[in-house]
Design a protein around this motif. Sequence first.
Motif, PDB file in Angstrom:
ATOM      1  N   GLN A  93       0.855  -1.183   0.000  1.00 29.93           N
ATOM      2  CA  GLN A  93       0.000   0.000   0.000  1.00 29.93           C
ATOM      3  C   GLN A  93       0.885   1.224   0.000  1.00 29.93           C
ATOM      4  OE1 GLN A  93      -3.482   0.325  -0.061  1.00 29.93           O
ATOM      5  NE2 GLN A  93      -3.032   2.506  -0.305  1.00 29.93           N
ATOM      6  N   MET A  94       0.717   2.070  -0.997  1.00 30.51           N
ATOM      7  CA  MET A  94       1.563   3.245  -1.142  1.00 30.51           C
ATOM      8  C   MET A  94       0.699   4.495  -1.025  1.00 30.51           C
ATOM      9  SD  MET A  94       4.070   2.004  -4.247  1.00 30.51           S
ATOM     10  CE  MET A  94       2.787   2.123  -5.492  1.00 30.51           C
ATOM     11  N   ASN A  95       0.950   5.273   0.004  1.00 35.90           N
ATOM     12  CA  ASN A  95       0.210   6.507   0.239  1.00 35.90           C
ATOM     13  C   ASN A  95       1.139   7.709   0.126  1.00 35.90           C
ATOM     14  OD1 ASN A  95      -2.113   4.961   0.861  1.00 35.90           O
ATOM     15  ND2 ASN A  95      -1.553   4.878   3.025  1.00 35.90           N
ATOM     16  N   SER A  96       0.537   8.866  -0.050  1.00 35.76           N
ATOM     17  CA  SER A  96       1.307  10.118  -0.131  1.00 35.76           C
ATOM     18  C   SER A  96       2.454   9.986  -1.124  1.00 35.76           C
ATOM     19  CB  SER A  96       1.844  10.501   1.258  1.00 35.76           C
ATOM     20  OG  SER A  96       0.811  10.648   2.193  1.00 35.76           O
ATOM     21  N   LEU A  97       2.118   9.493  -2.297  1.00 42.32           N
ATOM     22  CA  LEU A  97       3.153   9.283  -3.306  1.00 42.32           C
ATOM     23  C   LEU A  97       3.769  10.610  -3.726  1.00 42.32           C
ATOM     24  CD1 LEU A  97       1.382   6.484  -5.319  1.00 42.32           C
ATOM     25  CD2 LEU A  97       3.655   6.319  -4.294  1.00 42.32           C
ATOM     26  N   GLU A  98       5.063  10.593  -3.880  1.00 38.59           N
ATOM     27  CA  GLU A  98       5.818  11.803  -4.169  1.00 38.59           C
ATOM     28  C   GLU A  98       6.130  11.885  -5.660  1.00 38.59           C
ATOM     29  OE1 GLU A  98       9.180  11.313  -1.620  1.00 38.59           O
ATOM     30  OE2 GLU A  98       8.112  12.051   0.154  1.00 38.59           O
ATOM     31  N   PRO A  99       6.110  13.090  -6.232  1.00 45.09           N
ATOM     32  CA  PRO A  99       6.445  13.210  -7.649  1.00 45.09           C
ATOM     33  C   PRO A  99       7.900  12.844  -7.859  1.00 45.09           C
ATOM     34  CG  PRO A  99       6.342  15.373  -6.614  1.00 45.09           C
ATOM     35  CD  PRO A  99       5.852  14.385  -5.594  1.00 45.09           C
ATOM     36  N   GLY A 100       8.168  12.249  -8.964  1.00 47.14           N
ATOM     37  CA  GLY A 100       9.549  11.829  -9.210  1.00 47.14           C
ATOM     38  C   GLY A 100       9.679  10.961 -10.426  1.00 47.14           C
ATOM     39  N   GLY A 101       8.641  11.002 -11.277  1.00 45.70           N
ATOM     40  CA  GLY A 101       8.740  10.240 -12.491  1.00 45.70           C
ATOM     41  C   GLY A 101       8.258   8.818 -12.319  1.00 45.70           C
ATOM     42  N   ALA A 102       8.887   7.923 -13.025  1.00 45.61           N
ATOM     43  CA  ALA A 102       8.424   6.549 -13.110  1.00 45.61           C
ATOM     44  C   ALA A 102       9.412   5.588 -12.484  1.00 45.61           C
ATOM     45  CB  ALA A 102       8.207   6.186 -14.567  1.00 45.61           C
ATOM     46  N   ALA A 103       8.869   4.474 -12.017  1.00 45.99           N
ATOM     47  CA  ALA A 103       9.698   3.376 -11.533  1.00 45.99           C
ATOM     48  C   ALA A 103       8.912   2.088 -11.741  1.00 45.99           C
ATOM     49  CB  ALA A 103      10.057   3.546 -10.070  1.00 45.99           C
ATOM     50  N   VAL A 104       9.639   1.022 -11.941  1.00 45.98           N
ATOM     51  CA  VAL A 104       9.031  -0.299 -12.009  1.00 45.98           C
ATOM     52  C   VAL A 104       9.196  -0.946 -10.642  1.00 45.98           C
ATOM     53  CG1 VAL A 104       9.054  -2.547 -13.110  1.00 45.98           C
ATOM     54  CG2 VAL A 104       9.531  -0.505 -14.468  1.00 45.98           C
ATOM     55  N   TYR A 105       8.087  -1.418 -10.110  1.00 45.93           N
ATOM     56  CA  TYR A 105       8.095  -2.069  -8.805  1.00 45.93           C
ATOM     57  C   TYR A 105       8.102  -3.584  -9.000  1.00 45.93           C
ATOM     58  CZ  TYR A 105       7.412   2.236  -6.233  1.00 45.93           C
ATOM     59  OH  TYR A 105       7.597   3.468  -5.650  1.00 45.93           O
ATOM     60  N   TYR A 106       9.041  -4.228  -8.306  1.00 48.25           N
ATOM     61  CA  TYR A 106       9.218  -5.670  -8.422  1.00 48.25           C
ATOM     62  C   TYR A 106       8.915  -6.349  -7.096  1.00 48.25           C
ATOM     63  CZ  TYR A 106      11.785  -4.611 -12.715  1.00 48.25           C
ATOM     64  OH  TYR A 106      12.158  -4.173 -13.958  1.00 48.25           O
ATOM     65  N   CYS A 107       8.202  -7.448  -7.181  1.00 40.94           N
ATOM     66  CA  CYS A 107       7.953  -8.328  -6.045  1.00 40.94           C
ATOM     67  C   CYS A 107       9.037  -9.411  -6.056  1.00 40.94           C
ATOM     68  CB  CYS A 107       6.571  -8.935  -6.209  1.00 40.94           C
ATOM     69  SG  CYS A 107       6.157 -10.233  -5.061  1.00 40.94           S
ATOM     70  N   SER A 108       9.418  -9.855  -4.863  1.00 46.36           N
ATOM     71  CA  SER A 108      10.467 -10.863  -4.794  1.00 46.36           C
ATOM     72  C   SER A 108      10.200 -11.846  -3.668  1.00 46.36           C
ATOM     73  CB  SER A 108      11.828 -10.194  -4.596  1.00 46.36           C
ATOM     74  OG  SER A 108      11.807  -9.344  -3.472  1.00 46.36           O
ATOM     75  N   LEU A 109      10.635 -13.080  -3.886  1.00 45.37           N
ATOM     76  CA  LEU A 109      10.499 -14.141  -2.896  1.00 45.37           C
ATOM     77  C   LEU A 109      11.845 -14.377  -2.238  1.00 45.37           C
ATOM     78  CD1 LEU A 109       8.958 -16.487  -1.537  1.00 45.37           C
ATOM     79  CD2 LEU A 109       9.570 -17.896  -3.516  1.00 45.37           C
ATOM     80  N   GLY A 110      11.870 -14.286  -0.935  1.00 49.55           N
ATOM     81  CA  GLY A 110      13.114 -14.454  -0.217  1.00 49.55           C
ATOM     82  C   GLY A 110      13.628 -15.880  -0.235  1.00 49.55           C
ATOM     83  N   ALA A 111      14.929 -16.009  -0.075  1.00 47.85           N
ATOM     84  CA  ALA A 111      15.544 -17.335  -0.010  1.00 47.85           C
ATOM     85  C   ALA A 111      15.364 -17.963   1.374  1.00 47.85           C
ATOM     86  CB  ALA A 111      17.031 -17.229  -0.353  1.00 47.85           C
ATOM     87  N   THR A 112      15.037 -17.132   2.357  1.00 44.07           N
ATOM     88  CA  THR A 112      14.832 -17.617   3.718  1.00 44.07           C
ATOM     89  C   THR A 112      13.540 -17.023   4.297  1.00 44.07           C
ATOM     90  OG1 THR A 112      15.971 -15.793   4.823  1.00 44.07           O
ATOM     91  CG2 THR A 112      17.346 -17.603   4.013  1.00 44.07           C
ATOM     92  N   SER A 113      13.264 -17.381   5.522  1.00 44.59           N
ATOM     93  CA  SER A 113      12.077 -16.858   6.206  1.00 44.59           C
ATOM     94  C   SER A 113      12.250 -15.422   6.654  1.00 44.59           C
ATOM     95  CB  SER A 113      11.770 -17.727   7.427  1.00 44.59           C
ATOM     96  OG  SER A 113      11.525 -19.058   7.046  1.00 44.59           O
ATOM     97  N   TRP A 114      13.528 -15.016   6.759  1.00 46.33           N
ATOM     98  CA  TRP A 114      13.833 -13.692   7.303  1.00 46.33           C
ATOM     99  C   TRP A 114      14.209 -12.737   6.186  1.00 46.33           C
ATOM    100  CZ3 TRP A 114      11.849 -14.047  11.781  1.00 46.33           C
ATOM    101  CH2 TRP A 114      11.895 -15.269  12.465  1.00 46.33           C
ATOM    102  N   GLY A 115      13.723 -11.557   6.235  1.00 48.16           N
ATOM    103  CA  GLY A 115      13.930 -10.603   5.165  1.00 48.16           C
ATOM    104  C   GLY A 115      15.279  -9.934   5.212  1.00 48.16           C
TER     105      GLY A 115
END
Length: 123
Positions: free
Chosen positions: A81-103
């Motif tokens: 959830q992204m609130n109060s988004l700041e101007p700054g152009g574009a970005a690609v957001y990537y989801c990732s699966l961790g190799a372990t239980s801990w981030g």
Amino acid sequence: QVQLVESGGGLVQAGGSLRLSCAASGRTVSSYAMGWFRQAPGKEREFVAFITWTGNTNYADSVKGRFTISRDNAKNTVYLQMNSLEPGGAAVYYCSLGATSWGTSRRQGYNYWGQGTQVTVSS
């Protein structure tokens, strides 16, 4: 084969909100950390947030207080959830699966990535 599919990106005005989703398939991800990263044109992919298998969270300083990561293990899905988004152009957001239980905020700690979803914040 693990697949991560992001959705929810788009064009939003500064100050607005977006909710990104990442649906996982091919593996039950409840025992693993999940992360979100983003990459702007010409820049390196940077850490945004992670959530551990127990639900503990960590955020980049630049998004702390504005973004919230969560997970629904019954749906094998993680959200940003992204609130109060700041101007700054574009970005690609990537989801990732961790190799372990801990981030971790390090990209090397994740071994599966989605294809990304574009987020553009206009001023």
